[in-house]
Design an enzyme around this catalytic site. Sequence first.
Site, PDB file in Angstrom:
ATOM      1  CG  ASP A   1      54.980  38.333  25.606  1.00 41.48           C
ATOM      2  OD1 ASP A   1      53.587  39.104  26.076  1.00 41.48           O
ATOM      3  OD2 ASP A   1      55.204  38.345  27.220  1.00 41.48           O
TER       4      ASP A   1
ATOM      5  CE  LYS B   1      49.122  33.110  23.933  1.00 44.00           C
ATOM      6  NZ  LYS B   1      50.767  33.866  24.174  1.00 44.00           N
TER       7      LYS B   1
ATOM      8  N   GLY C   1      48.302  41.633  24.894  1.00 42.94           N
ATOM      9  CA  GLY C   1      48.639  42.155  23.817  1.00 42.94           C
ATOM     10  C   GLY C   1      49.202  41.534  22.534  1.00 42.94           C
ATOM     11  CG  HIS C   2      48.301  39.658  19.914  1.00 42.46           C
ATOM     12  ND1 HIS C   2      47.308  38.643  20.593  1.00 42.46           N
ATOM     13  CD2 HIS C   2      47.078  39.438  19.431  1.00 42.46           C
ATOM     14  CE1 HIS C   2      46.195  38.571  20.669  1.00 42.46           C
ATOM     15  NE2 HIS C   2      46.081  38.860  19.297  1.00 42.46           N
TER      16      HIS C   2
ATOM     17  CD  GLN D   1      47.347  36.152  30.123  1.00 41.79           C
ATOM     18  OE1 GLN D   1      45.840  36.045  30.343  1.00 41.79           O
ATOM     19  NE2 GLN D   1      46.618  38.306  29.904  1.00 41.79           N
TER      20      GLN D   1
END
Length: 428
Positions: A13, A16, A40-41, A227
């Site tokens: 988190d 990136k 997830g982003h 990650q």
Amino acid sequence: MPATCVVGLQWGDEAKGKIVDLLCDQHDVVVRYQGGANAGHTVVIAGVTYKLSLVPTGVLRPHVDCVVGNGVVVHPPALLKELSGLAALGVDFSGRFHVSDRSHVIFPYHLEEERLTEESASSSDHLGTTRRGIGPCYRDKVGRVHGVRMADLAHPRPFRERLERIIAYKNRLLAAMLDDFTPFDARAIGDEYLEYGRQLAPYIRNTSEWLHQALESGRRVMFEGAQGSLLDVDHGSYPYVTSSNSSASGIAAGSGAPARSIDRWIGVVKAYTTRVGGGPFPTEQDNETGERIRRVGNEFGTVTGRPRRCGWFDVVAARHAARVSGTTELAVMLLDVLSGIPELKVATAYERNGRRTTEFPGSIIDLEETTPIYESLPGWIQDLRGVTTWDALPAPARRYVEFLGAQLGLPVSIVSVGPDRDQTIRVR
Ligand code: IMP
């Protein structure tokens, strides 16, 4: 044409996705090499929110090809849902989205196995996973007997026969462990997954070969780590890690492209540290400071919505990660979140059994028993969200960033002061 990699140097988190999105202007291909839908982003472009999990961020740029490499584990219904969500928002990915024929497939029994291990674990063994079936799928991959790859979905008869054997085994195991277990139906799952295979067939290919050709033809490739390096199964805080090589060490194995194709290794850090899920976190601030960082930084998981644990920047952990990933430059994210904290602390060493060390320990017991040794730096009160140049940053903020770079022995090339593209400072 040399390639770039972007990896997180903490427990994930690190934002990136924003760096990958920024660098898409200079790249033609974005590659995911490990993990799955545990990542997830959210990317906001022109007021439209895109939620991405398995599909690389580059999909939002029409000139970029996106590759899901062989090291990724794919849950076909999740991938199809993500693709149809993108299509509904008008994103055209036909001809530029590629999934490795060697990537492993997540089945419903993987989700059940993970639920079982997470729910039956004592609180100290509870990993706090994202429950996306990632760990059980990688376990079957390494175990070989029960692993299924995307390429197998193109061969209905042998696939069905193999699935029958796998599911018979899984049913026996799960029935012995669970009181109210309804056995998995191999025929129904076979039908379902063959249909997924048909729908995904246009995207499935030998992505390793495809990448070699892209590199040879001079296309600019970027590898996007999911990650963070401290969740790497070999180099992270084992066993509180994910099941893949999330540091840059996973690139060659998880994509089939040689590491020598990369000459720019960008390590991404937050200006503080967060972690979601279980495991030791030496600089955690389970207090008002941690709560403030969580509130201001909106530190809640994108995939699970869980509140993230927050704490001070940990040089020992980040330096270890930077070395493992071979990082050559640093991007410092979310600096704006620290505005208004009068005194900022940075852990520059650990103390254990009365001894000072700058080594990140291999044993989880040692990491748990570690006390951080902090250095204090003055904070700043100004809101940084409108700052666009290095010189316009308040002097204490510049000093803080320079301190992190010096401690990690890396030049800082990017500082981020907000989620938008323009809230980015390129450092000389
Ligand atoms: P898994 O990857 O679902 O097996 O979860 C293993 C550990 O990695 C847990 O602590 C998760 O919270 C953490 N994790 C997995 N994916 C991410 C991510 O994208 N960001 C932060 N933590 C993650």
